[in-house]
Structure formats: C-alpha cells, structure tokens
Design a protein around this motif. Sequence first.
Motif, PDB file in Angstrom:
ATOM      1  N   HIS A  90      13.502  17.177  20.743  1.00  0.00           N
ATOM      2  CA  HIS A  90      14.521  16.130  20.868  1.00  0.00           C
ATOM      3  C   HIS A  90      15.702  16.614  21.709  1.00  0.00           C
ATOM      4  CE1 HIS A  90      16.968  12.687  19.839  1.00  0.00           C
ATOM      5  NE2 HIS A  90      17.943  13.536  19.527  1.00  0.00           N
ATOM      6  N   VAL A  91      16.216  17.796  21.396  1.00  0.00           N
ATOM      7  CA  VAL A  91      17.347  18.353  22.154  1.00  0.00           C
ATOM      8  C   VAL A  91      16.907  18.704  23.573  1.00  0.00           C
ATOM      9  CG1 VAL A  91      19.048  20.223  22.279  1.00  0.00           C
ATOM     10  CG2 VAL A  91      18.473  19.186  20.064  1.00  0.00           C
ATOM     11  N   TYR A  92      15.729  19.267  23.727  1.00  0.00           N
ATOM     12  CA  TYR A  92      15.184  19.624  25.047  1.00  0.00           C
ATOM     13  C   TYR A  92      15.190  18.395  25.959  1.00  0.00           C
ATOM     14  CZ  TYR A  92      11.738  21.740  28.294  1.00  0.00           C
ATOM     15  OH  TYR A  92      11.075  22.243  29.388  1.00  0.00           O
ATOM     16  N   GLY A  93      14.848  17.235  25.392  1.00  0.00           N
ATOM     17  CA  GLY A  93      14.823  15.991  26.153  1.00  0.00           C
ATOM     18  C   GLY A  93      16.186  15.534  26.635  1.00  0.00           C
ATOM     19  N   GLU A  94      17.267  16.065  26.065  1.00  0.00           N
ATOM     20  CA  GLU A  94      18.616  15.768  26.553  1.00  0.00           C
ATOM     21  C   GLU A  94      18.903  16.514  27.857  1.00  0.00           C
ATOM     22  OE1 GLU A  94      21.347  16.817  23.441  1.00  0.00           O
ATOM     23  OE2 GLU A  94      20.352  15.508  21.982  1.00  0.00           O
ATOM     24  N   PHE A  95      18.225  17.634  28.075  1.00  0.00           N
ATOM     25  CA  PHE A  95      18.464  18.471  29.254  1.00  0.00           C
ATOM     26  C   PHE A  95      17.476  18.168  30.378  1.00  0.00           C
ATOM     27  CE2 PHE A  95      20.769  20.583  25.989  1.00  0.00           C
ATOM     28  CZ  PHE A  95      21.795  21.272  26.620  1.00  0.00           C
ATOM     29  N   PHE A  96      16.260  17.832  30.017  1.00  0.00           N
ATOM     30  CA  PHE A  96      15.222  17.502  30.996  1.00  0.00           C
ATOM     31  C   PHE A  96      14.840  16.048  30.751  1.00  0.00           C
ATOM     32  CE2 PHE A  96      14.803  22.109  30.304  1.00  0.00           C
ATOM     33  CZ  PHE A  96      14.927  22.562  31.614  1.00  0.00           C
ATOM     34  N   THR A  97      15.358  15.158  31.599  1.00  0.00           N
ATOM     35  CA  THR A  97      15.226  13.722  31.338  1.00  0.00           C
ATOM     36  C   THR A  97      14.160  13.033  32.184  1.00  0.00           C
ATOM     37  OG1 THR A  97      17.021  13.284  32.898  1.00  0.00           O
ATOM     38  CG2 THR A  97      17.616  13.539  30.568  1.00  0.00           C
ATOM     39  N   ASP A  98      13.758  13.652  33.278  1.00  0.00           N
ATOM     40  CA  ASP A  98      12.678  13.101  34.106  1.00  0.00           C
ATOM     41  C   ASP A  98      12.144  14.218  34.989  1.00  0.00           C
ATOM     42  OD1 ASP A  98      14.715  13.439  35.944  1.00  0.00           O
ATOM     43  OD2 ASP A  98      14.636  11.417  36.732  1.00  0.00           O
ATOM     44  N   ASN A  99      11.045  13.953  35.666  1.00  0.00           N
ATOM     45  CA  ASN A  99      10.449  14.984  36.519  1.00  0.00           C
ATOM     46  C   ASN A  99      10.375  16.306  35.740  1.00  0.00           C
ATOM     47  OD1 ASN A  99       9.239  16.021  38.787  1.00  0.00           O
ATOM     48  ND2 ASN A  99      11.148  16.396  39.864  1.00  0.00           N
ATOM     49  N   TYR A 100       9.799  16.217  34.555  1.00  0.00           N
ATOM     50  CA  TYR A 100       9.787  17.336  33.611  1.00  0.00           C
ATOM     51  C   TYR A 100       9.100  18.580  34.177  1.00  0.00           C
ATOM     52  CZ  TYR A 100      10.597  13.420  30.446  1.00  0.00           C
ATOM     53  OH  TYR A 100      11.084  12.295  29.848  1.00  0.00           O
ATOM     54  N   PRO A 101       9.627  19.761  33.837  1.00  0.00           N
ATOM     55  CA  PRO A 101       8.911  20.981  34.206  1.00  0.00           C
ATOM     56  C   PRO A 101       7.679  21.152  33.315  1.00  0.00           C
ATOM     57  CG  PRO A 101      10.881  21.513  32.926  1.00  0.00           C
ATOM     58  CD  PRO A 101      10.897  20.027  33.153  1.00  0.00           C
ATOM     59  N   ALA A 102       6.762  21.970  33.758  1.00  0.00           N
ATOM     60  CA  ALA A 102       5.667  22.385  32.876  1.00  0.00           C
ATOM     61  C   ALA A 102       6.289  23.203  31.749  1.00  0.00           C
ATOM     62  CB  ALA A 102       4.662  23.227  33.663  1.00  0.00           C
ATOM     63  N   ARG A 103       5.630  23.234  30.595  1.00  0.00           N
ATOM     64  CA  ARG A 103       6.224  23.960  29.466  1.00  0.00           C
ATOM     65  C   ARG A 103       5.148  24.477  28.531  1.00  0.00           C
ATOM     66  NH1 ARG A 103       9.701  20.691  25.157  1.00  0.00           N
ATOM     67  NH2 ARG A 103       7.636  20.294  24.293  1.00  0.00           N
ATOM     68  N   SER A 104       5.416  25.650  27.976  1.00  0.00           N
ATOM     69  CA  SER A 104       4.634  26.190  26.870  1.00  0.00           C
ATOM     70  C   SER A 104       5.587  26.367  25.703  1.00  0.00           C
ATOM     71  CB  SER A 104       4.039  27.554  27.232  1.00  0.00           C
ATOM     72  OG  SER A 104       3.184  27.447  28.341  1.00  0.00           O
ATOM     73  N   ALA A 105       5.102  26.139  24.498  1.00  0.00           N
ATOM     74  CA  ALA A 105       5.882  26.387  23.284  1.00  0.00           C
ATOM     75  C   ALA A 105       5.028  27.253  22.378  1.00  0.00           C
ATOM     76  CB  ALA A 105       6.255  25.081  22.595  1.00  0.00           C
ATOM     77  N   ILE A 106       5.579  28.366  21.962  1.00  0.00           N
ATOM     78  CA  ILE A 106       4.818  29.379  21.250  1.00  0.00           C
ATOM     79  C   ILE A 106       5.571  29.801  19.997  1.00  0.00           C
ATOM     80  CG2 ILE A 106       3.854  31.718  21.417  1.00  0.00           C
ATOM     81  CD1 ILE A 106       4.145  31.217  24.566  1.00  0.00           C
TER      82      ILE A 106
END
Length: 125
Positions: A90-106
């Motif tokens: 949810h917070v991550y979406g406040e910083f990256f709002t479009d044209n999202y980078p690729a992401r891994s969550a571990i």
Amino acid sequence: MLKETIITKEAPKAIGPYSQAIKVGNVVYTSGQLPIYPETGEMPDNIEEQTRVSLENLKKVVEAAGASLQQVIKTTVFLSDMSHFAAMNHVYGEFFTDNYPARSAIEVARLPKDAMIEIEAIAMI
C-alpha cells in the motif's frame, strides 16, 4: 567504464564497508535502504512508516545519483515477515504510481538493526 560512488547526507550513512549507491555509466545500483531517519538514527515502529522511511531514503540516494524514482527499473524488497506484504504494498504504491518497476519481495530471517524492511533499487539515468 568508471564506477562512481554516490554519497548523500540526505539518507543514512552506510553502517558497514559499502556505498549508498554506485553509478556505472547510466545505471545506478543502490544498497538496501533501511527505515532509519537520517537526522536521528532512529526507526519507526510499524511497517507502514518503516516502508515510507525506506522509500524516502531510497529516493534521496537515487536523486543524489542524478535520477528519480520514475527512472527506477527494478526494486528488491526484503521483509522480516511476509505478513507485512499488504501494508508494505500500500505504501509502496504511494511512491510508484505508474510505469511500475520490476520488483521482488523476499522474506528474510533478520535484517540489520532488526528492521522490518529494507529496499534496494536499480535505476537508469
């Protein structure tokens, strides 16, 4: 190609023998950013604020290298507990709002300073 060390006082100092980021050509590789307030060295006590502080620190390091969060192409999010994923997202979406980078969550066993989150990125300039 020369590598350039990126250092900014706007983000926490490295807590070991590493750089906040390295720039090679037009690519920036950041170290993991912990949720540490650069002014006090303290950390918030909940995942939402820890995510916000980590991303603010990441933003400052990326900007010191001459890029912006919009130029981030890949992030890796390290979580101490995968049950924090939705709140982090949810917070991550406040910083990256479009044209999202690729992401891994571990999920990891433990993070430095017992943080709940650490975030690193790769950006293009």
